[in-house]
Design a protein around this motif. Structure first.
Motif, PDB file in Angstrom:
ATOM      1  N   HIS A 117       1.143  -0.876  -0.495  1.00 18.95           N
ATOM      2  CA  HIS A 117       0.046   0.180  -0.088  1.00 18.95           C
ATOM      3  C   HIS A 117       1.328   1.161  -0.124  1.00 18.95           C
ATOM      4  CE1 HIS A 117      -2.793   2.785   1.103  1.00 18.95           C
ATOM      5  NE2 HIS A 117      -2.077   3.531   2.222  1.00 18.95           N
ATOM      6  N   LEU A 118       1.675   1.562   0.620  1.00 15.43           N
ATOM      7  CA  LEU A 118       2.430   2.474   1.292  1.00 15.43           C
ATOM      8  C   LEU A 118       3.503   2.406  -0.003  1.00 15.43           C
ATOM      9  CD1 LEU A 118       3.767   1.979   4.749  1.00 15.43           C
ATOM     10  CD2 LEU A 118       2.235   3.877   3.801  1.00 15.43           C
ATOM     11  N   ASN A 119       3.652   1.654  -0.669  1.00 16.87           N
ATOM     12  CA  ASN A 119       4.667   1.889  -1.664  1.00 16.87           C
ATOM     13  C   ASN A 119       3.945   2.345  -3.345  1.00 16.87           C
ATOM     14  OD1 ASN A 119       7.045   1.106   0.069  1.00 16.87           O
ATOM     15  ND2 ASN A 119       6.935  -1.176  -1.489  1.00 16.87           N
ATOM     16  N   ARG A 120       2.395   1.658  -3.790  1.00 16.97           N
ATOM     17  CA  ARG A 120       1.890   1.887  -4.467  1.00 16.97           C
ATOM     18  C   ARG A 120       1.441   3.715  -4.146  1.00 16.97           C
ATOM     19  NH1 ARG A 120      -1.691  -3.382  -4.840  1.00 16.97           N
ATOM     20  NH2 ARG A 120       0.586  -4.335  -6.177  1.00 16.97           N
ATOM     21  N   GLN A 121       0.959   3.768  -3.156  1.00 18.18           N
ATOM     22  CA  GLN A 121       0.741   5.071  -2.671  1.00 18.18           C
ATOM     23  C   GLN A 121       1.809   6.210  -2.992  1.00 18.18           C
ATOM     24  OE1 GLN A 121      -0.123   6.765   1.807  1.00 18.18           O
ATOM     25  NE2 GLN A 121      -1.963   7.752   0.346  1.00 18.18           N
ATOM     26  N   ALA A 122       3.172   5.961  -2.987  1.00 20.06           N
ATOM     27  CA  ALA A 122       4.804   6.523  -3.034  1.00 20.06           C
ATOM     28  C   ALA A 122       4.736   7.201  -4.071  1.00 20.06           C
ATOM     29  CB  ALA A 122       6.073   6.363  -2.025  1.00 20.06           C
ATOM     30  N   ALA A 123       4.610   5.513  -5.132  1.00 21.06           N
ATOM     31  CA  ALA A 123       4.355   6.045  -6.661  1.00 21.06           C
ATOM     32  C   ALA A 123       3.404   6.954  -7.062  1.00 21.06           C
ATOM     33  CB  ALA A 123       4.605   4.355  -7.418  1.00 21.06           C
ATOM     34  N   TRP A 124       1.836   6.764  -6.774  1.00 26.19           N
ATOM     35  CA  TRP A 124       1.231   7.043  -7.444  1.00 26.19           C
ATOM     36  C   TRP A 124       1.570   8.637  -7.224  1.00 26.19           C
ATOM     37  CZ3 TRP A 124      -2.496   6.675 -10.986  1.00 26.19           C
ATOM     38  CH2 TRP A 124      -2.502   5.533 -11.576  1.00 26.19           C
ATOM     39  N   GLU A 125       1.439   9.564  -5.767  1.00 27.54           N
ATOM     40  CA  GLU A 125       2.279  10.497  -5.562  1.00 27.54           C
ATOM     41  C   GLU A 125       3.567  10.502  -6.152  1.00 27.54           C
ATOM     42  OE1 GLU A 125       2.684  10.689  -1.694  1.00 27.54           O
ATOM     43  OE2 GLU A 125       0.530  10.241  -1.619  1.00 27.54           O
ATOM     44  N   LYS A 126       4.282  10.149  -6.689  1.00 25.34           N
ATOM     45  CA  LYS A 126       5.779  10.469  -7.472  1.00 25.34           C
ATOM     46  C   LYS A 126       5.202  11.401  -9.685  1.00 25.34           C
ATOM     47  CE  LYS A 126      10.187   8.605  -9.789  1.00 25.34           C
ATOM     48  NZ  LYS A 126      10.732   7.902 -10.033  1.00 25.34           N
ATOM     49  N   THR A 127       4.051   9.718  -9.643  1.00 25.88           N
ATOM     50  CA  THR A 127       3.932  10.026 -10.877  1.00 25.88           C
ATOM     51  C   THR A 127       2.879  11.110 -11.607  1.00 25.88           C
ATOM     52  OG1 THR A 127       4.063   7.424 -11.101  1.00 25.88           O
ATOM     53  CG2 THR A 127       2.441   8.512 -12.758  1.00 25.88           C
ATOM     54  N   SER A 128       2.019  11.402 -10.202  1.00 28.06           N
ATOM     55  CA  SER A 128       1.071  12.781 -10.295  1.00 28.06           C
ATOM     56  C   SER A 128       1.818  13.550  -9.958  1.00 28.06           C
ATOM     57  CB  SER A 128       0.271  12.618  -9.284  1.00 28.06           C
ATOM     58  OG  SER A 128      -0.571  13.438  -9.322  1.00 28.06           O
ATOM     59  N   LYS A 129       2.827  13.955  -9.908  1.00 28.92           N
ATOM     60  CA  LYS A 129       3.892  14.649  -9.920  1.00 28.92           C
ATOM     61  C   LYS A 129       4.590  14.910 -10.559  1.00 28.92           C
ATOM     62  CE  LYS A 129       7.056  17.636  -7.361  1.00 28.92           C
ATOM     63  NZ  LYS A 129       8.449  17.049  -6.572  1.00 28.92           N
ATOM     64  N   GLU A 130       5.391  13.496 -11.315  1.00 33.28           N
ATOM     65  CA  GLU A 130       5.336  14.237 -12.863  1.00 33.28           C
ATOM     66  C   GLU A 130       5.022  14.495 -13.650  1.00 33.28           C
ATOM     67  OE1 GLU A 130       7.955  10.328 -14.397  1.00 33.28           O
ATOM     68  OE2 GLU A 130       8.747  10.208 -12.379  1.00 33.28           O
ATOM     69  N   MET A 131       3.338  13.770 -14.038  1.00 34.14           N
ATOM     70  CA  MET A 131       2.917  14.171 -15.313  1.00 34.14           C
ATOM     71  C   MET A 131       1.726  15.924 -15.243  1.00 34.14           C
ATOM     72  SD  MET A 131       2.930  11.607 -16.853  1.00 34.14           S
ATOM     73  CE  MET A 131       1.115  11.664 -18.389  1.00 34.14           C
ATOM     74  N   ASN A 132       1.928  16.186 -14.170  1.00 28.33           N
ATOM     75  CA  ASN A 132       1.571  17.772 -14.075  1.00 28.33           C
ATOM     76  C   ASN A 132       2.629  18.110 -14.673  1.00 28.33           C
ATOM     77  OD1 ASN A 132      -1.191  17.101 -13.144  1.00 28.33           O
ATOM     78  ND2 ASN A 132      -0.662  16.444 -11.150  1.00 28.33           N
ATOM     79  N   GLU A 133       3.504  18.131 -13.842  1.00 30.79           N
ATOM     80  CA  GLU A 133       4.637  18.958 -14.331  1.00 30.79           C
ATOM     81  C   GLU A 133       5.341  18.816 -15.837  1.00 30.79           C
ATOM     82  OE1 GLU A 133       8.423  17.917 -12.213  1.00 30.79           O
ATOM     83  OE2 GLU A 133       7.310  18.705 -10.280  1.00 30.79           O
ATOM     84  N   LEU A 134       4.918  17.785 -16.139  1.00 32.15           N
ATOM     85  CA  LEU A 134       5.052  17.583 -18.213  1.00 32.15           C
ATOM     86  C   LEU A 134       3.488  18.451 -18.987  1.00 32.15           C
ATOM     87  CD1 LEU A 134       5.773  14.077 -17.999  1.00 32.15           C
ATOM     88  CD2 LEU A 134       7.950  15.709 -18.532  1.00 32.15           C
ATOM     89  N   ARG A 135       2.784  17.692 -18.095  1.00 31.49           N
ATOM     90  CA  ARG A 135       1.170  18.876 -19.037  1.00 31.49           C
ATOM     91  C   ARG A 135       1.538  20.733 -19.114  1.00 31.49           C
ATOM     92  NH1 ARG A 135      -3.972  15.874 -16.766  1.00 31.49           N
ATOM     93  NH2 ARG A 135      -3.163  13.268 -18.399  1.00 31.49           N
ATOM     94  N   LYS A 136       1.650  20.814 -17.548  1.00 30.10           N
ATOM     95  CA  LYS A 136       2.696  22.198 -17.615  1.00 30.10           C
ATOM     96  C   LYS A 136       3.117  22.844 -19.075  1.00 30.10           C
ATOM     97  CE  LYS A 136       1.388  22.838 -13.088  1.00 30.10           C
ATOM     98  NZ  LYS A 136       1.902  23.031 -11.427  1.00 30.10           N
TER      99      LYS A 136
END
Length: 184
Positions: A117-136
């Motif tokens: 759970h914790l590993n996936r949650q961290a991975a989703w948070e990292k991906t979310s941050k990365e994807m939002n930076e790319l989209r911007k």
């Protein structure tokens, strides 16, 4: 009432959101998922054949410890969710064709599931941050390289016609291609 073809503003938002779930181990289903091979870190041969080939569904499901795995009664809809665990935490059983009891899944240590759970949650948070930076950056007109994980998905999707191994599915795909060519 007039029907509108416009999406609501939230649906037109370009923000990448992580899933809205309480448990990232099972995504609130009660069954721990293994699409990212997280379970294989603890059980190396889980859902694998003797020669190591991935074969999802080969083994019993791993039942989560979160509340989604337990029976629940929703008073607003008058529906009861059966759950995968008894109120005492034991995995429920079913009867085999021979009349023998068999668990509907297996239990994995709570701490291991929590770690997934914790590993996936961290991975989703990292991906979310990365994807939002790319989209911007894309919105601002910057030329960016497509991340490797998106390239891998694009490549896999380009080979989707090869993903069906059954003759009937291949025939359906072929007929769909033929129909599309006839219409064009």
């Amino acid at each position: 009432m007039t029907l509108s073809y416009r999406r609501q503003s939230l649906d037109r938002d370009t923000t990448f959101y992580i899933p809205k779930v309480e448990c990232f181990a099972c995504y609130d289903s009660g069954i721990v998922t293994n699409g990212d091979a997280a379970i294989n870190q603890y059980i190396p041969d889980y859902d694998r054949t003797a020669d190591g080939k991935i074969n999802g569904g080969q083994d019993l499901a791993i039942i989560c410890h979160c509340k989604a795995a337990y029976a629940d009664y929703e008073s607003s809809t008058n529906k009861e969710k059966q759950g995968f665990r008894e109120s005492n935490g034991q995995v429920k059983t079913t009867e085999t064709l021979r009349g023998d009891p068999q668990p509907i899944g297996i239990t994995m240590e709570k701490e291991k599931i929590r770690q997934i759970h914790l590993n996936r949650q961290a991975a989703w948070e990292k991906t979310s941050k990365e994807m939002n930076e790319l989209r911007k950056k894309r919105i601002n007109g910057e030329d960016i390289e497509t991340p490797y994980y998106i390239q891998v998905v694009k490549e896999n999707l380009s080979n989707i016609g090869n993903m069906f191994s059954f003759t009937s599915e291949k025939a359906i795909l072929e007929s769909m291609k033929e129909n599309k060519e006839v219409k064009n």
